[in-house]
Write an enzyme that holds these catalytic residues in place. Sequence first.
Site, PDB file in Angstrom:
ATOM      1  N   ARG A  86      34.002  -5.185 -30.607  1.00  0.00           N
ATOM      2  CA  ARG A  86      34.343  -3.776 -30.489  1.00  0.00           C
ATOM      3  C   ARG A  86      35.866  -3.587 -30.501  1.00  0.00           C
ATOM      4  NH1 ARG A  86      32.926   1.470 -31.350  1.00  0.00           N
ATOM      5  NH2 ARG A  86      33.545   2.834 -29.626  1.00  0.00           N
TER       6      ARG A  86
ATOM      7  N   GLU B 161       9.065 -18.127  -2.706  1.00  0.00           N
ATOM      8  CA  GLU B 161       8.993 -16.944  -3.562  1.00  0.00           C
ATOM      9  C   GLU B 161      10.368 -16.309  -3.730  1.00  0.00           C
ATOM     10  OE1 GLU B 161       6.039 -14.365  -1.883  1.00  0.00           O
ATOM     11  OE2 GLU B 161       4.609 -16.016  -1.632  1.00  0.00           O
TER      12      GLU B 161
ATOM     13  N   PRO C 268       9.893 -18.250   1.564  1.00  0.00           N
ATOM     14  CA  PRO C 268      11.134 -18.896   1.106  1.00  0.00           C
ATOM     15  C   PRO C 268      11.058 -19.356  -0.341  1.00  0.00           C
ATOM     16  CG  PRO C 268      10.621 -19.624   3.321  1.00  0.00           C
ATOM     17  CD  PRO C 268       9.442 -18.828   2.846  1.00  0.00           C
TER      18      PRO C 268
ATOM     19  N   ILE D  20       1.141  -3.102  -8.142  1.00  0.00           N
ATOM     20  CA  ILE D  20       0.596  -4.444  -8.329  1.00  0.00           C
ATOM     21  C   ILE D  20       0.985  -4.997  -9.702  1.00  0.00           C
ATOM     22  CG2 ILE D  20      -1.455  -5.891  -8.257  1.00  0.00           C
ATOM     23  CD1 ILE D  20      -0.614  -4.460  -5.602  1.00  0.00           C
TER      24      ILE D  20
ATOM     25  N   ASN E 217      16.310  -5.870   0.443  1.00  0.00           N
ATOM     26  CA  ASN E 217      17.512  -6.604   0.857  1.00  0.00           C
ATOM     27  C   ASN E 217      17.949  -6.266   2.276  1.00  0.00           C
ATOM     28  OD1 ASN E 217      17.484  -7.875  -1.568  1.00  0.00           O
ATOM     29  ND2 ASN E 217      19.424  -7.046  -2.314  1.00  0.00           N
TER      30      ASN E 217
ATOM     31  N   GLU F 253       0.845  -1.191   0.000  1.00  0.00           N
ATOM     32  CA  GLU F 253       0.000   0.000   0.000  1.00  0.00           C
ATOM     33  C   GLU F 253       0.878   1.239   0.000  1.00  0.00           C
ATOM     34  OE1 GLU F 253      -2.674  -0.200   3.290  1.00  0.00           O
ATOM     35  OE2 GLU F 253      -3.547  -2.126   2.678  1.00  0.00           O
TER      36      GLU F 253
ATOM     37  N   GLY G 219      10.675  -8.381  -0.617  1.00  0.00           N
ATOM     38  CA  GLY G 219      11.317  -8.047   0.652  1.00  0.00           C
ATOM     39  C   GLY G 219      12.623  -7.334   0.370  1.00  0.00           C
TER      40      GLY G 219
END
Length: 385
Positions: free
Chosen positions: A273, A247, A245, A160, A371, A130, A369
């Site tokens: 290059r 996820e 865990p 979202i 870091n 939120e 979450g």
Amino acid sequence: MMDARRPWMDEELALLRDGARRFFERECVPNEMAWRAQHHAPRDIWTKAGAAGLLCASIPEAYGGGGGNFLHEAVIVEEQAYSMSQSFSNNVHSGIVAHYILAYGSEAQKKRWLPKLATGELVAAIAMTEPGAGTDLQRIKTHARLDGDWWRIDGSKTFITNGLHANLVVVAVKTGAEAGAKGISLLVVETDTAAGFRRGPLLDKLGQRNLDTCELFFDDVKVPATHLLGAEEGKGFVQLMQQLPRERMLIAVVAVAMMRRAIDETLDYVRQRNVFGQPLMAMQNTRFKMAECETQARAAQAFVDDCIAKLMKGELDVPTAAMAKWWTTDTLCRIVDECLQLHGGYGFMNEYPIARLYADVRVTKIFGGANEVMKEIIARDLEKR
């Protein structure tokens, strides 16, 4: 191309990897720049992915899924990340929402929603964050009150993923007067029939501009009482913590795949290059930087593969998953930064994949979450020793 020489790879997974690679190269890669410009992919990419067997690969066949496990999800999301086809979040849809329903849903809920998630008929999102509550979910203000056979939801959610197309949203709400975690529940909203549900405009993000992300608004939205996830209210926070865990391992898997793409892109560039009459790769600084990046990527892959082995045995703990999430995403951002530097001015041009990667990967240190929170989880575990 992702390295298929993994300790857990077998013939079935190799075939799935090949099929996933062909799908993303055919259906997504040619369109990604156009989708970036409009900030979303078309709705039918979901049904195409479902027809290709790329949705809900680890959901049981009894509920319309692929009948696989976390390894099947891993090879799909690796190929999606490596191809930079981030225009629809299979992680959220298949790896997160489908597993919340599988783990906590009633039999009727599983049969109602999972088969349609597997085909892409339904697109899933999860609404936790939120405007005033991100990492600290205990401060959410979106609330729901029970009114007979209905929950009535009021509030808003932001950032979202899959928000534009989502037909099915798992919403974290306050359902009780209890302070903090004990008052949180998860309600499933079918958006197509939810009066009072609104989507905000697509958000203008720094990176991952091809992935639809928006705000969601709930103005006295009525949800059947039977759409509560779990047998009783107030269990939402526990449910969220139990799934984290897994996820976070999906995030780590994606991070390693993006490391590999950044290194491969840069190897191609420095070989072609010429600087001061010789290939950029012939210069010692370039060679050392590439050696450092490759070493870090291999170390990350070994760590992630070890965590996957633990997850498959049911032995992956919360602190170790937090370690995998923060360290792989931090390492990813360092590698991409080094690789962009080796591209010189061309690295700042969006026509080059490394520039788009640079913008896309930064959020990996924030979502799932932050870091800093991962390090706090690890530190708290250390205090117990």
